[in-house]
Write a protein that holds these residues in place. Structure first.
Motif, PDB file in Angstrom:
ATOM      1  N   GLY A   1      54.804  74.602  81.424  1.00  0.00           N
ATOM      2  CA  GLY A   1      55.322  75.679  80.589  1.00  0.00           C
ATOM      3  C   GLY A   1      56.550  76.390  81.122  1.00  0.00           C
ATOM      4  O   GLY A   1      57.102  77.248  80.439  1.00  0.00           O
ATOM      5  N   ILE A   2      56.980  76.022  82.336  1.00  0.00           N
ATOM      6  CA  ILE A   2      58.120  76.718  82.950  1.00  0.00           C
ATOM      7  C   ILE A   2      59.313  75.778  83.033  1.00  0.00           C
ATOM      8  O   ILE A   2      59.170  74.637  83.486  1.00  0.00           O
ATOM      9  N   PRO A   3      60.502  76.212  82.610  1.00  0.00           N
ATOM     10  CA  PRO A   3      61.659  75.314  82.668  1.00  0.00           C
ATOM     11  C   PRO A   3      61.973  74.890  84.114  1.00  0.00           C
ATOM     12  O   PRO A   3      61.964  75.718  85.019  1.00  0.00           O
ATOM     13  N   VAL A   4      62.232  73.607  84.296  1.00  0.00           N
ATOM     14  CA  VAL A   4      62.589  73.084  85.619  1.00  0.00           C
ATOM     15  C   VAL A   4      64.033  73.491  85.904  1.00  0.00           C
ATOM     16  O   VAL A   4      64.928  73.187  85.125  1.00  0.00           O
ATOM     17  N   PRO A   5      64.287  74.195  87.023  1.00  0.00           N
ATOM     18  CA  PRO A   5      65.656  74.606  87.339  1.00  0.00           C
ATOM     19  C   PRO A   5      66.469  73.455  87.940  1.00  0.00           C
ATOM     20  O   PRO A   5      65.913  72.429  88.328  1.00  0.00           O
ATOM     21  N   GLN A   6      67.770  73.662  88.022  1.00  0.00           N
ATOM     22  CA  GLN A   6      68.660  72.634  88.581  1.00  0.00           C
ATOM     23  C   GLN A   6      68.682  72.640  90.107  1.00  0.00           C
ATOM     24  O   GLN A   6      69.307  71.775  90.713  1.00  0.00           O
ATOM     25  N   ALA A   7      68.047  73.612  90.699  1.00  0.00           N
ATOM     26  CA  ALA A   7      67.973  73.681  92.165  1.00  0.00           C
ATOM     27  C   ALA A   7      69.331  73.909  92.818  1.00  0.00           C
ATOM     28  O   ALA A   7      69.729  73.192  93.727  1.00  0.00           O
ATOM     29  N   HIS A   8      70.060  74.903  92.319  1.00  0.00           N
ATOM     30  CA  HIS A   8      71.293  75.336  92.984  1.00  0.00           C
ATOM     31  C   HIS A   8      70.986  76.621  93.754  1.00  0.00           C
ATOM     32  O   HIS A   8      70.600  77.624  93.159  1.00  0.00           O
ATOM     33  N   PRO A   9      71.148  76.587  95.072  1.00  0.00           N
ATOM     34  CA  PRO A   9      70.704  77.725  95.902  1.00  0.00           C
ATOM     35  C   PRO A   9      71.742  78.837  95.948  1.00  0.00           C
ATOM     36  O   PRO A   9      72.316  79.123  96.993  1.00  0.00           O
ATOM     37  N   THR A  10      71.947  79.490  94.817  1.00  0.00           N
ATOM     38  CA  THR A  10      73.005  80.496  94.727  1.00  0.00           C
ATOM     39  C   THR A  10      72.549  81.879  95.201  1.00  0.00           C
ATOM     40  O   THR A  10      73.400  82.733  95.444  1.00  0.00           O
ATOM     41  N   GLY A  11      71.229  82.082  95.304  1.00  0.00           N
ATOM     42  CA  GLY A  11      70.778  83.469  95.503  1.00  0.00           C
ATOM     43  C   GLY A  11      69.957  83.751  96.736  1.00  0.00           C
ATOM     44  O   GLY A  11      69.369  84.822  96.860  1.00  0.00           O
ATOM     45  N   TYR A  12      69.896  82.801  97.684  1.00  0.00           N
ATOM     46  CA  TYR A  12      69.022  83.002  98.850  1.00  0.00           C
ATOM     47  C   TYR A  12      69.671  83.876  99.917  1.00  0.00           C
ATOM     48  O   TYR A  12      70.885  83.838 100.055  1.00  0.00           O
ATOM     49  N   PRO A  13      68.871  84.639 100.669  1.00  0.00           N
ATOM     50  CA  PRO A  13      67.434  84.782 100.457  1.00  0.00           C
ATOM     51  C   PRO A  13      67.195  85.554  99.164  1.00  0.00           C
ATOM     52  O   PRO A  13      67.996  86.410  98.806  1.00  0.00           O
ATOM     53  N   LEU A  14      66.106  85.247  98.474  1.00  0.00           N
ATOM     54  CA  LEU A  14      65.874  85.892  97.187  1.00  0.00           C
ATOM     55  C   LEU A  14      64.462  86.437  97.068  1.00  0.00           C
ATOM     56  O   LEU A  14      63.559  86.040  97.802  1.00  0.00           O
ATOM     57  N   TYR A  15      64.331  87.381  96.131  1.00  0.00           N
ATOM     58  CA  TYR A  15      63.035  88.004  95.883  1.00  0.00           C
ATOM     59  C   TYR A  15      62.348  87.244  94.762  1.00  0.00           C
ATOM     60  O   TYR A  15      62.856  87.173  93.656  1.00  0.00           O
ATOM     61  N   ARG A  16      61.203  86.640  95.052  1.00  0.00           N
ATOM     62  CA  ARG A  16      60.414  85.940  94.045  1.00  0.00           C
ATOM     63  C   ARG A  16      59.268  86.817  93.618  1.00  0.00           C
ATOM     64  O   ARG A  16      58.478  87.265  94.445  1.00  0.00           O
ATOM     65  N   LEU A  17      59.158  87.028  92.312  1.00  0.00           N
ATOM     66  CA  LEU A  17      58.047  87.834  91.807  1.00  0.00           C
ATOM     67  C   LEU A  17      56.729  87.157  92.172  1.00  0.00           C
ATOM     68  O   LEU A  17      55.748  87.818  92.493  1.00  0.00           O
ATOM     69  N   GLU A  18      56.726  85.829  92.153  1.00  0.00           N
ATOM     70  CA  GLU A  18      55.525  85.072  92.511  1.00  0.00           C
ATOM     71  C   GLU A  18      55.110  85.328  93.964  1.00  0.00           C
ATOM     72  O   GLU A  18      53.921  85.381  94.271  1.00  0.00           O
ATOM     73  N   TRP A  19      56.096  85.461  94.845  1.00  0.00           N
ATOM     74  CA  TRP A  19      55.802  85.731  96.264  1.00  0.00           C
ATOM     75  C   TRP A  19      55.537  87.205  96.516  1.00  0.00           C
ATOM     76  O   TRP A  19      54.953  87.560  97.533  1.00  0.00           O
TER      77      TRP A  19
END
Lengths: 256, 149
Positions: free
Chosen positions: A186-204
């Motif tokens: 149900g979740i769109p697969v991202p292109q995996a471009h690391p533009t925002g690291y380190p990043l805040y994940r709501l899941e984490w």
């Protein structure tokens, strides 16, 4: 009639899957996949939880530490000037080590060699805070990966990205090159471009590094994750950063 | 966010429903694009098969596939819709596609559900175990065969 037995299959080796790289004009940050609410959370410094780490990193930047009793600022001065673009070009080739080091690795080199302090553990609060603060200084700047000495490491990362792994026998490229935009549970697969690291994940419910994210995917494939800081992670980081070259930095990004 | 947790739970930490490490894989014969004979010499149970297909910790099917399961909210679109699968494929064809779809397409994204060789860097809890047991494969085959519009 073709008849093969299970034993014959035992010697068959899975061929690497054919994957095509994403054309440059189709590249997108996973920001594009987010809801307006989550975008707003990233865009507003006052609502971006990653800014808590940035503020903590700013304090650490000025704090003397180690046997040398030296702060980052003692050598590097005003980070808003000296750290501009630094995160955008990491992993960067390290002359002495003859290999790329990522931003967390670079911070630890400074800690151990200049400050004479013990290296910070990967994913520890301090190193995430410092890397968030430093990466914040590259916000809006294009990711840079033009050093030719990175080439063999980019290629190593590419071969890891396209290699099947885990009980589910998947490659990174099968999802992120071939099926981005399709839905995984149900979740769109991202292109995996690391533009925002380190990043805040709501899941984490926390800030995390690109290596933590890579580890998540490997666990999903039921593959053995590498130890944090492993050369394989650095090669993968170097490859995906090259893959995203020219795209603007968003650190600290927010992701679902 | 809830769906993300489902993915993590389903793919990552779930250990129930794993095939036993001790049990060796049953031999089978591929004929054309099918495994005609049951892996267990018995018919599977479609009810149990349905439960496996819709269970994200066991079958994992709906992470990539969609199907007529209105109660399952977060389905995938990386693979063909399971709707009408029983009308499109014979039981033998379904069986081979689950056991090891790479025999039909080397580049397939479909994981091999009943193969333990030729895999790389498998995480320790999953090493030397197929994704599903022979009995589970037969249950899923029996269920998919009932899927006809």
């Amino acid at each position: 009639m073709l008849r093969t037995t299970f034993l014959a299959a035992a010697v068959a080796i899975a061929a690497p899957a054919l994957s095509a790289e994403i054309p440059h004009d189709q590249r997108q940050s996973s920001y594009e996949l987010m809801s307006p609410d989550t975008r707003a959370m990233q865009d507003e410094d006052t609502s971006n939880p990653g800014m808590l780490w940035v503020l903590e990193g700013e304090a650490l930047w000025k704090r003397e530490t180690g046997e040398a009793n030296r702060s980052c600022a003692d050598c590097h001065g005003d980070a808003t000037q000296s750290m501009k673009g630094v995160a955008a070009r990491h992993p960067a080739f390290d002359e002495k080590r003859r290999e790329p080091v990522d931003l967390e690795g670079r911070i630890n080199i400074c800690r151990t060699e200049q400050q004479k302090a013990p290296a910070s553990a990967r994913e520890s609060r301090d190193i995430l805070a410092l890397s968030a603060f430093i990466a914040r200084q590259s916000r809006g700047m294009p990711i840079e990966s033009s050093d030719e000495r990175l080439r063999p490491f980019i290629e190593k990362g590419r071969s890891l990205f396209t290699a099947r792994q885990g009980q589910l026998n998947l490659t990174c490229a099968q999802c992120h090159d071939d099926n981005w935009g399709q839905k995984l549970a149900g979740i769109p697969v991202p292109q995996a471009h690391p533009t925002g690291y380190p990043l805040y994940r709501l899941e984490w419910q926390a800030l995390g590094s690109l290596q933590r994210r890579l580890r998540n995917c490997m666990i999903g494939m039921r593959a053995e994750a590498y130890v944090y800081g492993a050369p394989e992670y650095i090669a993968l980081e170097t490859f995906v950063k090259w893959r995203a070259r020219g795209m603007p930095m968003e650190s600290p990004a927010v992701r679902p | 966010m809830a769906a993300r947790w489902l993915v993590i739970l389903a793919l990552g930490v779930a250990c129930r429903g794993l095939a036993s490490a001790q049990e060796p894989l049953r031999p089978f014969t591929v004929q054309g694009d099918a495994i005609v004979e049951s892996l267990t010499d018995a018919k599977g149970d479609p009810e149990r098969g349905r439960a496996i297909v819709t269970n994200r910790q066991v079958g994992l099917c709906l992470l990539c596939h969609s199907g007529p399961f209105p109660a399952e909210k977060f389905q995938g679109t990386l693979a063909p819709d399971l709707r009408n699968a029983g009308a499109r494929w014979s039981e033998g064809q379904l069986r081979l596609r689950m056991v090891d779809a790479s025999r039909l397409n080397a580049d397939t994204i479909m994981p091999p559900y009943y193969r333990i060789v030729g895999l790389h860097r498998v995480a320790p809890p999953f090493r030397d175990r197929p994704v599903l047991t022979a009995e589970q494969i037969e249950d899923v085959v029996a269920f998919l065969a009932t899927m006809r519009d």
